[in-house]
Write a protein that holds these residues in place. Structure first.
Motif, mmCIF file in Angstrom:
data_model
loop_
_atom_site.group_PDB
_atom_site.id
_atom_site.type_symbol
_atom_site.label_atom_id
_atom_site.label_comp_id
_atom_site.label_asym_id
_atom_site.label_seq_id
_atom_site.Cartn_x
_atom_site.Cartn_y
_atom_site.Cartn_z
ATOM 1 N N TYR A 265 -51.120 27.586 -146.394
ATOM 2 C CA TYR A 265 -51.890 28.791 -146.062
ATOM 3 C C TYR A 265 -51.157 29.671 -145.048
ATOM 4 O O TYR A 265 -51.399 30.876 -144.990
ATOM 5 C CB TYR A 265 -53.274 28.400 -145.567
ATOM 6 N N PHE A 266 -50.280 29.067 -144.267
ATOM 7 C CA PHE A 266 -49.416 29.854 -143.382
ATOM 8 C C PHE A 266 -48.523 30.765 -144.222
ATOM 9 O O PHE A 266 -48.391 31.963 -143.939
ATOM 10 C CB PHE A 266 -48.570 28.906 -142.527
ATOM 11 N N PHE A 267 -47.925 30.204 -145.266
ATOM 12 C CA PHE A 267 -47.096 31.007 -146.168
ATOM 13 C C PHE A 267 -47.951 32.028 -146.916
ATOM 14 O O PHE A 267 -47.536 33.174 -147.124
ATOM 15 C CB PHE A 267 -46.365 30.109 -147.169
ATOM 16 N N LEU A 268 -49.151 31.619 -147.329
ATOM 17 C CA LEU A 268 -50.030 32.523 -148.075
ATOM 18 C C LEU A 268 -50.410 33.737 -147.241
ATOM 19 O O LEU A 268 -50.439 34.865 -147.761
ATOM 20 C CB LEU A 268 -51.278 31.772 -148.522
ATOM 21 N N ALA B 261 -43.058 27.089 -153.119
ATOM 22 C CA ALA B 261 -42.780 26.072 -154.135
ATOM 23 C C ALA B 261 -42.204 24.818 -153.481
ATOM 24 O O ALA B 261 -42.544 23.690 -153.857
ATOM 25 C CB ALA B 261 -41.814 26.631 -155.174
ATOM 26 N N TYR B 262 -41.329 25.006 -152.498
ATOM 27 C CA TYR B 262 -40.765 23.866 -151.763
ATOM 28 C C TYR B 262 -41.855 23.108 -151.025
ATOM 29 O O TYR B 262 -41.859 21.868 -150.986
ATOM 30 C CB TYR B 262 -39.696 24.348 -150.786
ATOM 31 N N ASP B 263 -42.795 23.844 -150.448
ATOM 32 C CA ASP B 263 -43.926 23.217 -149.756
ATOM 33 C C ASP B 263 -44.734 22.346 -150.709
ATOM 34 O O ASP B 263 -45.095 21.212 -150.368
ATOM 35 C CB ASP B 263 -44.812 24.309 -149.156
ATOM 36 N N ARG B 264 -45.010 22.833 -151.908
ATOM 37 C CA ARG B 264 -45.755 22.045 -152.896
ATOM 38 C C ARG B 264 -44.939 20.835 -153.367
ATOM 39 O O ARG B 264 -45.499 19.761 -153.618
ATOM 40 C CB ARG B 264 -46.126 22.920 -154.091
ATOM 41 N N TYR B 265 -43.627 21.018 -153.475
ATOM 42 C CA TYR B 265 -42.749 19.904 -153.871
ATOM 43 C C TYR B 265 -42.811 18.779 -152.848
ATOM 44 O O TYR B 265 -42.960 17.597 -153.201
ATOM 45 C CB TYR B 265 -41.320 20.426 -154.024
ATOM 46 N N VAL B 266 -42.713 19.116 -151.568
ATOM 47 C CA VAL B 266 -42.765 18.096 -150.515
ATOM 48 C C VAL B 266 -44.145 17.438 -150.482
ATOM 49 O O VAL B 266 -44.260 16.214 -150.341
ATOM 50 C CB VAL B 266 -42.434 18.715 -149.140
ATOM 51 N N THR C 222 -45.978 15.966 -143.289
ATOM 52 C CA THR C 222 -46.167 16.549 -141.955
ATOM 53 C C THR C 222 -44.887 16.527 -141.138
ATOM 54 O O THR C 222 -44.711 17.359 -140.234
ATOM 55 C CB THR C 222 -47.273 15.807 -141.198
ATOM 56 N N VAL C 223 -44.003 15.576 -141.445
ATOM 57 C CA VAL C 223 -42.732 15.504 -140.714
ATOM 58 C C VAL C 223 -41.776 16.588 -141.205
ATOM 59 O O VAL C 223 -41.144 17.295 -140.410
ATOM 60 C CB VAL C 223 -42.075 14.113 -140.876
ATOM 61 N N ILE C 224 -41.678 16.742 -142.530
ATOM 62 C CA ILE C 224 -40.736 17.717 -143.100
ATOM 63 C C ILE C 224 -41.247 19.137 -142.890
ATOM 64 O O ILE C 224 -40.533 19.999 -142.376
ATOM 65 C CB ILE C 224 -40.519 17.438 -144.598
ATOM 66 N N MET C 225 -42.490 19.390 -143.295
ATOM 67 C CA MET C 225 -43.055 20.745 -143.199
ATOM 68 C C MET C 225 -43.699 20.948 -141.824
ATOM 69 O O MET C 225 -44.882 21.259 -141.694
ATOM 70 C CB MET C 225 -44.075 20.977 -144.315
ATOM 71 N N ASN C 226 -42.897 20.807 -140.802
ATOM 72 C CA ASN C 226 -43.394 21.011 -139.439
ATOM 73 C C ASN C 226 -43.448 22.502 -139.125
ATOM 74 O O ASN C 226 -42.827 23.320 -139.813
ATOM 75 C CB ASN C 226 -42.503 20.272 -138.439
ATOM 76 N N PRO C 227 -44.199 22.895 -138.093
ATOM 77 C CA PRO C 227 -44.341 24.331 -137.771
ATOM 78 C C PRO C 227 -43.002 25.038 -137.558
ATOM 79 O O PRO C 227 -42.851 26.209 -137.921
ATOM 80 C CB PRO C 227 -45.177 24.316 -136.488
ATOM 81 N N ARG C 228 -42.038 24.337 -136.956
ATOM 82 C CA ARG C 228 -40.736 24.966 -136.705
ATOM 83 C C ARG C 228 -40.057 25.345 -138.008
ATOM 84 O O ARG C 228 -39.523 26.448 -138.144
ATOM 85 C CB ARG C 228 -39.859 24.019 -135.899
ATOM 86 N N LEU C 229 -40.073 24.427 -139.008
ATOM 87 C CA LEU C 229 -39.442 24.719 -140.294
ATOM 88 C C LEU C 229 -40.162 25.867 -140.993
ATOM 89 O O LEU C 229 -39.512 26.736 -141.601
ATOM 90 C CB LEU C 229 -39.448 23.474 -141.186
ATOM 91 N N VAL D 186 -41.781 28.423 -139.688
ATOM 92 C CA VAL D 186 -41.391 29.679 -139.043
ATOM 93 C C VAL D 186 -39.961 30.051 -139.427
ATOM 94 O O VAL D 186 -39.657 31.226 -139.695
ATOM 95 C CB VAL D 186 -41.541 29.576 -137.515
ATOM 96 N N GLN D 187 -39.080 29.059 -139.472
ATOM 97 C CA GLN D 187 -37.685 29.311 -139.842
ATOM 98 C C GLN D 187 -37.579 29.836 -141.271
ATOM 99 O O GLN D 187 -36.770 30.734 -141.548
ATOM 100 C CB GLN D 187 -36.859 28.036 -139.685
ATOM 101 N N LEU D 188 -38.381 29.297 -142.187
ATOM 102 C CA LEU D 188 -38.359 29.769 -143.577
ATOM 103 C C LEU D 188 -38.856 31.211 -143.675
ATOM 104 O O LEU D 188 -38.306 32.012 -144.445
ATOM 105 C CB LEU D 188 -39.211 28.852 -144.455
ATOM 106 N N ILE D 189 -39.884 31.546 -142.892
ATOM 107 C CA ILE D 189 -40.381 32.926 -142.879
ATOM 108 C C ILE D 189 -39.304 33.873 -142.352
ATOM 109 O O ILE D 189 -39.026 34.924 -142.946
ATOM 110 C CB ILE D 189 -41.651 33.043 -142.010
ATOM 111 N N LEU D 190 -38.690 33.503 -141.232
ATOM 112 C CA LEU D 190 -37.668 34.349 -140.621
ATOM 113 C C LEU D 190 -36.443 34.478 -141.518
ATOM 114 O O LEU D 190 -35.846 35.557 -141.630
ATOM 115 C CB LEU D 190 -37.265 33.791 -139.250
#
Length: 311
Positions: free
Chosen positions: A60-63, A119-124, A133-140, A142-146
């Motif tokens: 939902y962050f990406f959405l 799509a990567y988020d759904r894959y993980v 929760t380890v892979i899709m952490n808040p830092r990652l 934000v980095q993907l958005i930037l």
């Protein structure tokens, strides 16, 4: 070609979708409605995600950022068209045209990259649920958005700067309702070979790589889901991808159809009408797709509406 960096025009003329004066009020009403629905629908998505703690997840962050990009893309093109119709003035300044080209490319590119990140988020989430929760952490996230925004800006600036090297002579009429890159380049009276080459290369990279990532992610998702022993588990996993897959299909199907139509039809005016399918329709439909197919979003919308009505 004259190597000097100059242009011979100070403005362009946007011909719009039709020059029939009787159809202008209808166009104004239709596009005003589309714009208001797009802004309102995507704004509700953003507010629902912000206000509901249950939606504070990577998906939902990406959405919410996808909705923000949809609002910005629609705002880049439709209001100028509405102003031109209302004022009965089809002119746009040279600087305004370049600015519009740049921002349209930024937000289309941003949405393109963002769909790959989703799509990567759904894959993980499906293929590596214990590590999600380890892979899709808040830092990652934000980095993907930037990263998506940075790549989009670089791509847009490259194309915009390449337009600056072109000379424009007497033909100033853009057969479109906004300054679309390909249509503006066609008006140049200087050599456009390099510009067309850059468009081809960047389109292949910027379109091909995210789409390849999406296809790979869903290939892995399908393979993982089919190995699940429970039919209920398979349905639940597929249902979490349904909304995103619908948005991806709408975005790429409309974009590809426009370019195929442009290549086959040979009519700039028909291509302009077809471009509505990728600059207006997906941005309007995305909130409906996510709200109608997602139980969490429906619940968040109901809570948000109750809060608004109680104010």
């Amino acid at each position: 070609m004259d190597p000097r960096n100059h242009t011979d025009v100070s403005e362009f003329i946007l011909l719009g979708l039709t020059q029939d004066p009787e159809l202008q009020p209808l166009l104004f009403g239709v596009f005003l409605s589309l714009y208001l629905v797009t802004v309102l629908g995507n704004l509700l998505i953003i507010l629902a995600v912000i206000s509901d703690p249950h939606l504070h997840t990577p998906m939902y962050f990406f959405l919410s950022h996808l909705s923000l990009g949809d609002i910005c893309l629609s705002t880049t093109t439709i209001p100028k068209m509405l102003v031109n119709i209302q004022a009965q003035n089809q002119h746009i300044s040279y600087t305004g045209c370049l600015t519009q080209i740049c921002f349209v490319l930024v937000f289309i590119g941003f949405e393109n990259c963002l769909l790959a990140a989703m799509a990567y988020d759904r894959y993980v989430a499906i293929c590596h649920p214990l590590m999600y929760t380890v892979i899709m952490n808040p830092r990652l996230c934000v980095q993907l958005i930037l990263l998506s925004l940075l790549l989009s800006i670089v791509d847009a600036l490259l194309h915009s700067l390449m337009v600056l090297r072109l000379s424009f002579c007497t033909n100033r009429k853009v057969p479109h309702f906004f300054c679309e890159l390909a249509q503006v380049i066609k008006l140049a009276c200087s050599d456009t070979l390099i510009n067309n080459f850059v468009i081809f290369v960047m389109f292949s990279l910027f379109g091909g790589l995210p789409l390849s990532g999406i296809i790979y992610s869903y290939a892995q998702i399908v393979s993982s889901v089919l190995q699940m022993p429970s039919a209920g588990g398979r349905y639940k996993s597929f249902s979490t991808c349904g909304s995103h897959l619908s948005v991806v299909s709408l975005f790429y199907a409309t974009g590809v159809s426009v370019y195929i139509n442009s290549a086959v039809a040979g009519s700039s005016r028909k291509a302009a009408a077809a471009s509505v399918m990728y600059t207006v329709v997906p941005q309007m439909m995305n909130p409906f797709i996510y709200s109608l197919r997602n139980r969490d979003m429906k619940g968040a919308f109901r809570k948000l509406i109750r809060r608004i009505t109680l104010l």
